[in-house]
Design an enzyme around this catalytic site. Structure first.
Site: not given
Ligand code: GLU
Length: 491
Positions: A253-254
């Site tokens: 994820s980010k």
């Protein structure tokens, strides 16, 4: 079997690494098996629609060199390839399931469902739709629809027994039907289908042979198999791809760093490297070979070599592949690719467009920088000294550890008269010359060359010093040395 595979993104944002991998695997599988690869835009969730997404898919594909046999812009025999333009197919399909007794109209309002949930919570009983509208007779339901009462269509998911999902990678996976969402909505009140119905109808109508998609869809796969059975259609062969994790074991994820193709594209990664590395996330050839061109993958890719285990996305490995692929390019190509990076950093093109002198420096600079570039975006740090004088703000930054300003001044002053000769020798001869000078002066090589490197390039880790001076130009290098001497004398 004629292989027909698709990439079927929902246009809800920028292309994510996971999506790119799914697209690449489908594309390579189609190529390697002489099949067709098409793009289908799954935009039936209008609330989550993001207008940039479709262009981003096309930009990503163009960047990576993924070509489509059929798609929204390409057309093809099974179009349209955008689900919001195919609504009538899904409505007909939902009617077909109602007529065959596999689906029914549900008239529950949002507040009915909320009440139901509250009651379930109070009673501590199971959650999910309690199937109350299943008992409404088809005749009554038709009357209510005719009277314009809002309704959705729900699929009668069996409650007993289990459904076997045949998965190429995972084998036969048997799911107890009670664990699948009870009677999911397949057609919404606004007449739009949900993903489940739309993709099943399309995979059938578009004659999809295999569905390679992320493992997050596995829990829905029993519902999909049931839908195909209810229609009396042969389901495609499923292949649920392993999850991509960050190095901490959590889903990528980010938080882990860049995750969209656009970020990598703009961040100085080469498409060759991204394709090479991403294809190795959950696939391998023989466990040894790890450098692949796109055209090799177009023939070597096979589903047999997919891995079930989660794949770990390692940013350092991507940098390694990127460095490798940068080094494979001819100097002129690297120069062309790093020019925008240097321009972004304000190092070249101050008098836009980039001048021919700057371009000439850049082209000869590539030979000394290629080993040091992991990303195109590293170019300003590696080559910036060629275009900008080191700042004379901090005298300490020109004094190597364990030396003093007077010592550095003394060495630089001794070096100055020696510098003129640099242009008359090649890099190797210069290297040799300065090494013997150090010896003559009774100094270590580092004691001579580190002050020079700092004065000329402003950093301790420049490309090879003699070539750096040659490309910068001896006059400029001399001027920088003089300026540093002045600065240190004042210090
Ligand atoms: N639209 C779905 C998604 O974006 C596609 C899943 C599938 O390939 O069936 O993930």
């Amino acid at each position: 079997m004629q292989v027909r595979v698709r990439y079927a993104p929902s246009p809800t944002g920028l292309q994510h690494i996971g999506g790119v991998r799914t697209a690449l695997f489908n594309y390579f599988f189609a190529k390697a098996s002489g099949g067709k690869f098409y793009l289908r835009i799954e935009d039936t969730d209008q609330g989550r629609y993001d207008g940039r997404a479709v262009q981003d898919i096309y930009d990503t594909f163009e960047w990576l060199g993924i070509t489509l046999d059929e798609g929204p812009r390409e057309g093809g025999p099974f179009g349209p390839y955008i689900q919001s333009e195919r609504i009538a197919f899904y409505q007909d399909a939902a009617e077909q399931l109602i007529a065959s007794g596999h689906a029914y109209r549900c008239f529950c309002t949002a507040s009915d469902l909320e009440k139901m949930r509250a009651e379930q919570a109070a009673a501590g009983s199971g959650t999910g739709y309690d199937r109350r509208c299943r008992s409404i007779s088809p005749a009554t339901a038709s009357m209510r629809v005719a009277a314009s009462e809002r309704s959705v269509v729900r699929f009668k998911m069996p409650t007993e027994g289990s459904t076997v999902v045949r998965d190429i990678l995972l084998g036969d996976v048997a799911w107890p039907n009670k664990d699948v969402s009870p009677d999911p909505v397949i057609l919404k009140a606004d007449g739009f289908p949900t993903y489940h119905l739309a993709h099943a109808v399309d995979d059938h109508l578009m004659q999809t042979s295999h569905v390679l998609r992320g493992q997050e869809w596995l829990p829905s796969a029993p519902l999909h198999v049931q839908l195909f059975q209810a229609f009396g259609w042969e389901p495609p062969l499923y292949c649920h791809l392993s999850t991509i994790m960050g190095q901490d074991g959590h889903k990528l994820s980010k938080r882990h760093g860049s995750t969209s193709a656009q970020e990598f594209r703009l961040g100085g990664y080469l498409p060759q490297a991204v394709t090479n590395y991403i294809t190795l996330l959950g696939w391998s050839y023989d466990g040894e070979k790890d450098i692949f061109t796109k055209s090799e993958l177009e023939t070597l890719f096979s589903l047999e070599k997919l891995s079930k285990s989660p794949a770990v996305f390692d940013y350092q490995k991507l940098d390694y592949y990127n460095g490798y692929w940068i080094r494979q390019l001819p100097d002129a190509d690297i120069a062309r690719l790093i020019e925008p990076e240097l321009a972004k950093a304000g190092l070249v093109g101050a008098s836009a467009p980039v001048s021919s002198t700057e371009r000439a420096i850049l082209t000869s600079a590539v030979s000394i920088a290629r080993e040091r570039l992991h990303k195109l975006a590293d170019a300003p740090a590696v080559l910036g000294f060629l275009f900008r004088d080191p700042p004379l703000t901090d005298s300490a930054s020109y004094i190597p550890k364990k030396t003093t300003a007077p010592e550095v001044v003394a060495v630089l002053e001794k070096l100055l008269p020696e510098m003129a000769g640099i242009s008359g020798r090649d890099d190797e001869a210069n290297e040799h010359h300065f090494h013997s000078l150090a010896e003559t002066w009774g100094l270590k090589v580092g004691q001579v060359l580190m002050p020079l490197r700092l004065a000329v390039t402003g950093t301790t880790a420049s490309p090879p010093l003699m070539s750096s001076i040659r490309i910068l130009g001896v006059d400029k290098a001399v001027a920088r040395v003089k300026a540093v001497i002045e600065l240190l004398k004042k210090a």
